[in-house]
Design a protein around this motif. Structure first.
Motif, PDB file in Angstrom:
ATOM      1  N   ASN A  74      35.748  24.778  19.736  1.00 53.77           N
ATOM      2  CA  ASN A  74      37.155  24.550  20.039  1.00 53.77           C
ATOM      3  C   ASN A  74      37.848  25.891  20.295  1.00 53.77           C
ATOM      4  O   ASN A  74      37.234  26.960  20.201  1.00 53.77           O
ATOM      5  N   ASN A 105      35.062  22.063  28.358  1.00 52.21           N
ATOM      6  CA  ASN A 105      34.809  21.742  26.953  1.00 52.21           C
ATOM      7  C   ASN A 105      35.670  20.547  26.574  1.00 52.21           C
ATOM      8  O   ASN A 105      36.858  20.496  26.921  1.00 52.21           O
ATOM      9  N   GLU A 106      35.101  19.577  25.877  1.00 52.12           N
ATOM     10  CA  GLU A 106      35.797  18.315  25.611  1.00 52.12           C
ATOM     11  C   GLU A 106      37.029  18.489  24.732  1.00 52.12           C
ATOM     12  O   GLU A 106      37.909  17.621  24.722  1.00 52.12           O
ATOM     13  N   SER A 107      37.141  19.605  24.027  1.00 55.09           N
ATOM     14  CA  SER A 107      38.316  19.828  23.185  1.00 55.09           C
ATOM     15  C   SER A 107      39.502  20.372  23.971  1.00 55.09           C
ATOM     16  O   SER A 107      40.603  20.487  23.445  1.00 55.09           O
ATOM     17  N   ASN A 109      41.872  20.075  27.454  1.00 53.90           N
ATOM     18  CA  ASN A 109      42.245  19.318  28.654  1.00 53.90           C
ATOM     19  C   ASN A 109      43.102  20.151  29.604  1.00 53.90           C
ATOM     20  O   ASN A 109      43.538  19.655  30.648  1.00 53.90           O
ATOM     21  N   GLU A 152      29.495  24.119  24.325  1.00 53.38           N
ATOM     22  CA  GLU A 152      29.724  24.976  23.153  1.00 53.38           C
ATOM     23  C   GLU A 152      29.311  26.426  23.404  1.00 53.38           C
ATOM     24  O   GLU A 152      29.348  27.239  22.480  1.00 53.38           O
TER      25      GLU A 152
END
Length: 398
Positions: A74, A105-107, A109, A152
């Motif tokens: 994150n 990264n999915e955390s 947007n 990551e």
């Protein structure tokens, strides 16, 4: 660690499908790549060597020197890792820097949030160590720090380039739908041109292809026209290293006796713009400009050469019939006037290309912005089969 003299992992980025030609350039400069991927090349180099790369490369976008790799789930992980790096050794006291990034990264947007965390980490670190706060902004006029973060895996770079190297710095006047300089150079590298024989560029617009051809033939490099790079704004920058590399650019220019580069366009305004751009690039006397319909272009006979055209390929309904006729006329002109040449048609519309009426020997893949394009190669026979001289074997294409 002295980044100017310590070899590190360097990533040189380029536009999609230009990597083979970037690799060719890098080898010509005496470097060996460790990896070639879709949008770039990796190698080992010092920042002083990155200065040479920046000044000489035609097909590149950015030259990135890696400082640190780490795992990050994150944005807080990004902040914590970057905060630990000794930025006070990289960025000048009270200097100016910008952040760029490539984030997936999915955390996250919004990549701007990742940029903000990088900026905060660097500012906090420098303020804690020196008591001074550097200034920041979006303009790439000072030092530039780049974050690559996919899943990551994260990596932080010094971007030694700043503004994209894909723009070569000589354009005095822009034109509509003009080809990016790095793309023009890559398509010339992909051709079979020997850099000595005639190069005929019809529908030349603002002259980018003809100018790049003249620059490649005479070994004029983009560094002759670009005066500000991000490496100039790093701590420890030695201007003498830059001045030595800059002096080499002038020394390596060569004259090609009898070189003929011909550029024509039906628009007098386009030719005037092309002339001014060619003068700004130092090749104004090397290109023969003429205002005429492309069918009136005088192609030097009896010698092998290259014919190059980048016609419009917009499929707007009210223009499609006109474009079909244009492509058909291009095919007729190549057959009738370009015997012994290799013909090249750069287009983003393969349906229109069918109207040329000739079978392409190669279909070389490129992108122009987001448009899937092809450089179509035609071997144009004249009586007996005569091929233009080839100095290098073009890369294998799909």
């Amino acid at each position: 660690m002295n980044i100017y003299t310590t070899p590190g992992a360097v990533t040189i980025t380029c536009h999609k499908r230009n990597a083979l030609y970037l690799e060719q350039e890098i080898k010509e400069l005496g470097f060996e790549q460790t990896e070639t991927f879709v949008t770039g090349v990796r190698l080992k180099a010092t920042v002083n060597e990155c200065i040479r790369l920046n000044l000489n490369l035609r097909c590149a976008s950015q030259v990135l020197y890696s400082l640190q790799s780490f795992e990050a789930g994150n944005a807080d992980d990004v902040y914590n890792n970057i905060h630990q790096y000794p930025w006070e050794d990289i960025l000048p006291d009270g200097g100016y820097f910008s952040i760029t990034s490539n984030v997936s990264n999915e955390s996250i947007n919004n990549s701007m949030y990742a940029n903000l965390r990088v900026k905060d980490a660097i500012i906090d670190r420098i303020r804690e160590k020196t008591g001074k706060r550097p200034s920041t902004g979006a303009a790439l006029t000072g030092a530039v720090i780049h974050l690559f973060w996919k899943d990551e895996h994260a990596e932080i770079f010094v971007d030694t380039s700043g503004d994209s190297l894909a723009r070569h710095g000589y354009r005095a006047i822009s034109g509509p739908a003009q080809m990016l300089e790095s793309l023009a150079a890559a398509t010339i590298y992909a051709s079979r041109w020997d850099r000595v024989s005639p190069f005929v560029n019809v529908m030349c617009g603002s002259g980018t292809v003809a100018i790049e051809a003249a620059m490649i033939a005479t070994n004029r490099r983009p560094g002759l026209f670009i005066t500000n790079y991000a490496f100039m704004h790093l701590k420890g920058y030695d201007i003498q290293v830059y001045q030595q590399e800059d002096a080499r650019l002038e020394e390596q220019i060569k004259e090609i006796p009898g070189l003929r580069i011909i550029a024509t366009d039906h628009s007098a305004k386009a030719i005037e713009s092309a002339r001014k751009n060619a003068i700004a690039a130092g090749v104004g006397k090397l290109i023969e400009f003429a205002v005429c319909d492309f069918t009136a272009t005088k192609v030097p006979p009896g010698v092998p050469g290259v014919f190059y055209v980048n016609p419009e390929y917009d499929e707007r309904a009210n223009e499609i019939m006109v474009l079909e006729e244009t492509y058909s006329r291009i095919g007729d002109f190549m057959k009738q006037k370009c015997g012994g040449y290799f013909g090249y048609v750069f287009t983003g519309n393969l349906e229109l290309a069918k109207k040329i009426g000739l079978k392409a020997k190669r279909r070389i893949e490129f992108y122009s912005s987001t448009i899937d394009c092809r450089l179509l190669e035609y071997e144009l026979y004249s009586g007996t089969r005569t091929e233009p001289k080839v100095t290098e074997t073009p890369p294998t294409t799909a």
